[in-house]
Structure formats: C-alpha cells, structure tokens
Scaffold this motif. Sequence first.
Motif, PDB file in Angstrom:
ATOM      1  N   LEU A   1       0.825  -1.202   0.000  1.00  0.00           N
ATOM      2  CA  LEU A   1       0.000   0.000   0.000  1.00  0.00           C
ATOM      3  C   LEU A   1       0.858   1.251   0.000  1.00  0.00           C
ATOM      4  N   ASP A   2       0.453   2.268  -0.774  1.00  0.00           N
ATOM      5  CA  ASP A   2       1.170   3.540  -0.755  1.00  0.00           C
ATOM      6  C   ASP A   2       0.695   4.378   0.427  1.00  0.00           C
ATOM      7  N   THR A   3       1.290   5.551   0.601  1.00  0.00           N
ATOM      8  CA  THR A   3       0.994   6.392   1.766  1.00  0.00           C
ATOM      9  C   THR A   3      -0.478   6.752   1.860  1.00  0.00           C
ATOM     10  N   GLN A   4      -1.064   7.138   0.734  1.00  0.00           N
ATOM     11  CA  GLN A   4      -2.478   7.537   0.744  1.00  0.00           C
ATOM     12  C   GLN A   4      -3.377   6.373   1.141  1.00  0.00           C
ATOM     13  N   ALA A   5      -3.094   5.197   0.593  1.00  0.00           N
ATOM     14  CA  ALA A   5      -3.902   4.024   0.912  1.00  0.00           C
ATOM     15  C   ALA A   5      -3.738   3.617   2.378  1.00  0.00           C
ATOM     16  N   LEU A   6      -2.504   3.732   2.899  1.00  0.00           N
ATOM     17  CA  LEU A   6      -2.261   3.420   4.299  1.00  0.00           C
ATOM     18  C   LEU A   6      -3.040   4.359   5.212  1.00  0.00           C
ATOM     19  N   GLU A   7      -3.060   5.637   4.851  1.00  0.00           N
ATOM     20  CA  GLU A   7      -3.796   6.613   5.654  1.00  0.00           C
ATOM     21  C   GLU A   7      -5.296   6.357   5.597  1.00  0.00           C
ATOM     22  N   GLN A   8      -5.807   6.011   4.432  1.00  0.00           N
ATOM     23  CA  GLN A   8      -7.233   5.705   4.300  1.00  0.00           C
ATOM     24  C   GLN A   8      -7.606   4.496   5.156  1.00  0.00           C
ATOM     25  N   LYS A   9      -6.744   3.487   5.145  1.00  0.00           N
ATOM     26  CA  LYS A   9      -7.014   2.288   5.941  1.00  0.00           C
ATOM     27  C   LYS A   9      -6.912   2.594   7.424  1.00  0.00           C
ATOM     28  N   TRP A  10      -5.913   3.377   7.807  1.00  0.00           N
ATOM     29  CA  TRP A  10      -5.727   3.735   9.210  1.00  0.00           C
ATOM     30  C   TRP A  10      -6.969   4.469   9.728  1.00  0.00           C
ATOM     31  N   ARG A  11      -7.470   5.388   8.918  1.00  0.00           N
ATOM     32  CA  ARG A  11      -8.656   6.157   9.300  1.00  0.00           C
ATOM     33  C   ARG A  11      -9.885   5.236   9.411  1.00  0.00           C
ATOM     34  N   ALA A  12     -10.056   4.351   8.451  1.00  0.00           N
ATOM     35  CA  ALA A  12     -11.196   3.435   8.473  1.00  0.00           C
ATOM     36  C   ALA A  12     -11.133   2.504   9.680  1.00  0.00           C
ATOM     37  N   ASP A  13      -9.942   2.008   9.996  1.00  0.00           N
ATOM     38  CA  ASP A  13      -9.790   1.096  11.133  1.00  0.00           C
ATOM     39  C   ASP A  13      -9.994   1.826  12.458  1.00  0.00           C
ATOM     40  N   PHE A  14      -9.495   3.047  12.553  1.00  0.00           N
ATOM     41  CA  PHE A  14      -9.725   3.855  13.754  1.00  0.00           C
ATOM     42  C   PHE A  14     -11.221   4.051  13.973  1.00  0.00           C
ATOM     43  N   ASN A  15     -11.941   4.385  12.913  1.00  0.00           N
ATOM     44  CA  ASN A  15     -13.376   4.642  13.030  1.00  0.00           C
ATOM     45  C   ASN A  15     -14.163   3.369  13.305  1.00  0.00           C
ATOM     46  N   ALA A  16     -13.653   2.221  12.875  1.00  0.00           N
ATOM     47  CA  ALA A  16     -14.305   0.959  13.209  1.00  0.00           C
ATOM     48  C   ALA A  16     -14.175   0.666  14.704  1.00  0.00           C
ATOM     49  N   LEU A  17     -13.042   1.055  15.271  1.00  0.00           N
ATOM     50  CA  LEU A  17     -12.793   0.814  16.689  1.00  0.00           C
ATOM     51  C   LEU A  17     -13.519   1.799  17.595  1.00  0.00           C
ATOM     52  N   PHE A  18     -13.524   3.074  17.210  1.00  0.00           N
ATOM     53  CA  PHE A  18     -13.889   4.115  18.168  1.00  0.00           C
ATOM     54  C   PHE A  18     -14.986   5.058  17.695  1.00  0.00           C
ATOM     55  N   LYS A  19     -15.737   5.517  18.670  1.00  0.00           N
ATOM     56  CA  LYS A  19     -16.595   6.689  18.522  1.00  0.00           C
ATOM     57  C   LYS A  19     -16.410   7.521  19.780  1.00  0.00           C
ATOM     58  N   LYS A  20     -16.623   8.797  19.671  1.00  0.00           N
ATOM     59  CA  LYS A  20     -16.448   9.679  20.822  1.00  0.00           C
ATOM     60  C   LYS A  20     -17.458   9.316  21.908  1.00  0.00           C
ATOM     61  N   SER A  21     -17.014   9.322  23.141  1.00  0.00           N
ATOM     62  CA  SER A  21     -17.940   9.107  24.253  1.00  0.00           C
ATOM     63  C   SER A  21     -18.849  10.324  24.389  1.00  0.00           C
ATOM     64  N   GLU A  22     -19.925  10.166  25.124  1.00  0.00           N
ATOM     65  CA  GLU A  22     -20.837  11.298  25.335  1.00  0.00           C
ATOM     66  C   GLU A  22     -20.109  12.461  25.997  1.00  0.00           C
ATOM     67  N   LEU A  23     -19.232  12.151  26.952  1.00  0.00           N
ATOM     68  CA  LEU A  23     -18.467  13.189  27.641  1.00  0.00           C
ATOM     69  C   LEU A  23     -17.593  13.963  26.671  1.00  0.00           C
ATOM     70  N   LEU A  24     -16.820  13.260  25.849  1.00  0.00           N
ATOM     71  CA  LEU A  24     -15.924  13.924  24.905  1.00  0.00           C
ATOM     72  C   LEU A  24     -16.712  14.701  23.865  1.00  0.00           C
ATOM     73  N   ASP A  25     -17.770  14.112  23.336  1.00  0.00           N
ATOM     74  CA  ASP A  25     -18.568  14.775  22.307  1.00  0.00           C
ATOM     75  C   ASP A  25     -19.181  16.070  22.831  1.00  0.00           C
ATOM     76  N   LYS A  26     -19.657  16.023  24.061  1.00  0.00           N
ATOM     77  CA  LYS A  26     -20.258  17.211  24.673  1.00  0.00           C
ATOM     78  C   LYS A  26     -19.221  18.311  24.859  1.00  0.00           C
ATOM     79  N   LYS A  27     -18.026  17.937  25.323  1.00  0.00           N
ATOM     80  CA  LYS A  27     -16.951  18.912  25.534  1.00  0.00           C
ATOM     81  C   LYS A  27     -16.553  19.581  24.223  1.00  0.00           C
ATOM     82  N   LEU A  28     -16.472  18.810  23.142  1.00  0.00           N
ATOM     83  CA  LEU A  28     -16.064  19.353  21.845  1.00  0.00           C
ATOM     84  C   LEU A  28     -17.121  20.295  21.274  1.00  0.00           C
ATOM     85  N   LYS A  29     -18.371  19.946  21.425  1.00  0.00           N
ATOM     86  CA  LYS A  29     -19.448  20.735  20.812  1.00  0.00           C
ATOM     87  C   LYS A  29     -19.579  22.126  21.416  1.00  0.00           C
TER      88      LYS A  29
END
Length: 318
Positions: free
Chosen positions: A147-175
């Motif tokens: 995989l090239d750099t762009q593809a690696l970054e796309q996969k990294w982002r997709a895998d991160f999003n598969a693992l995580f979503k912001k908690s209610e606490l974090l989401d509230k603080k950001l908003k």
Amino acid sequence: MTFKKLMQFLSKKKKKQMLFFHYLKYFSLKQPKHKQIVICFDGLFTHGGWVDRLKGIVSFYQIAQELGYDFKILFDNPFNLSTLLAPNVVDWELKRSALTWHPTQTKCLYLVNNFKANPLQLIKTSKANTFYVYANIDYSKATFPKLDTQALEQKWRADFNALFKKSELLDKKLKVITSEPYIAFHSRFTTLMGDFVDTTSKVLSVTEKEQLSQKLLAIINRVKAESNINTYVFSDSINFINYIKQNTTVKVVEGNPFHMDNFTKSTHLEGHLKTVIDFFMIANSENVYFLNVKPMYNSSFSKYAAIIGNTDFQVLEA
C-alpha cells in the motif's frame, strides 16, 4: 558485548521478568474459544503519548484482522479509555477480571519503541492462542507493504473509526467549544519552554524562549492573514499558549497540557481530557499546520489527527 548492548540485554530481560510475574497471577488452564490479541495499557510500562498509544492499538487491530483473531484493548491506566472513546463497530473493551495466562498458550510481546519488529510475522508463526501486547509503533507499512501512503492513511482512518466513537463526555466537551470552521496550528516543545516534564531535558534561556515565540507568532499571523478564517493554536507548552493569548487574538482551548505517560504521577482525568480534546479539535479543522522551527521537536500528534479528520496537513519550518 558493548556496554550499550549489555544494558539493552539486561533491560529486555528485566521486562520479561516483569511480564512473567505480572501475568502469573492470572494463571488459568482455561483458554478463549478463539485466538486473540490484547493490546495493554495497564501502567506496567510507559508507552509515550496519546498518539503513540493509538498507533499501537490500530496496528494490532489491523494484524488481528489479517489473521482472523479476536481483538481486545485493556486500557485502564492512567484512565479508562472508554471514558473518552467508546467501542464503535468492534467490541474491544476488556477488563482485568477477564485476563487469563496459560504457561504455553499465552505469549507476551513487549514492542515499545521497537521499530525493527514485524509483529504480523511474530504472531503468525507463534503457536500461542493469546497475545498480550505492549506497543506504541505504527506497523501498518510492515503489515501492508504494497500500500502507498495515501492508501495506508485511508485504511488507518477506516480502522480507527471501526474501533472508536467519541464518548458522550468527549462529544459534549467538543461541541461547546465551537461550531464554526477554523484552521489549526500545532507545536511541540517538550522541555524547551521550561514548563513541561518529558523525556527530554533541554531548556531555553529567557531570551531564546522569547525569540522562538516571536518567530512562531509571525508564521501564525502570516498564515492566518492569508486564510481569513478562525484560528486555533495547540501546544504541549502552557507558556507558549499563554504567550499566544497575551499577544494575539488567535484562539486556544483552555486547560493545561498533560503528558499521558503521567510523569508527575497525577491521575486526574481533566489533564488527559485536554489532550484528547486537542487531538479531535485538530482533526476537525479545515487545515492543519505543524510548526517545527529549530530547536523544536517533531511530533506525529497533529499528523495523525489530520489523518483521522481527512484534512490537509502541512509542516511549517520558517
């Protein structure tokens, strides 16, 4: 054997002993139904900062996917990860009460700062069923060499999003911070400004601090004028953040920067929350600029935030 190699050998041996005696108390002949990889942040070892931990997590989730293993995260030090990032698609959370250790079917891997390792091959060729991993490196290039750099970054982002979503606490603080578009500047000083405990020790003189701050402010003002958009500055130095507040209208997120390896042994959540808020603020920006004027230090904090946010990233050196 040179003195350096001797010290490395002794350090490695000590860590193996620590791992053995740590997991011995979880002795059990009962094994999980499926092979699994568990990446651990339990206070047994230092791992580096927030992004170092994310690198290790995503890397071993990718390896688990490639091998068809279950994937779990034990992250309860210096805070519980699920307080800020909740499981999304993947049910990754593991409590200490679920740990088991078998003398032949469990393998512990200490790979912190081990850039030469190929953990995919280490795990693939092992006969163990359960792997307890301590790691802080992005191994995606070794796992996906085609995989090239762009593809690696796309996969990294997709895998991160598969693992995580912001908690209610974090989401509230950001908003509550802002709903308007903005650009983000990030800088890493470690100890240079004399206000941050880290693995480095160099501290600039008063004159050097002032000169460096002036250079950085000039860069920020130049880009800000060209972009004509709200601007936020993020840094590991509270002294630099205060300098920005006192000398410009550029915005900052309130709070004191805090290193996740807990050098001061403080366990309060607010300091760690500030780090994670900064990370997602940078990820949500329109453009990310990393300030790296000598003798400042490099950092992957804002780079990986830009990957998560799929936003443009630039390094500004002058």
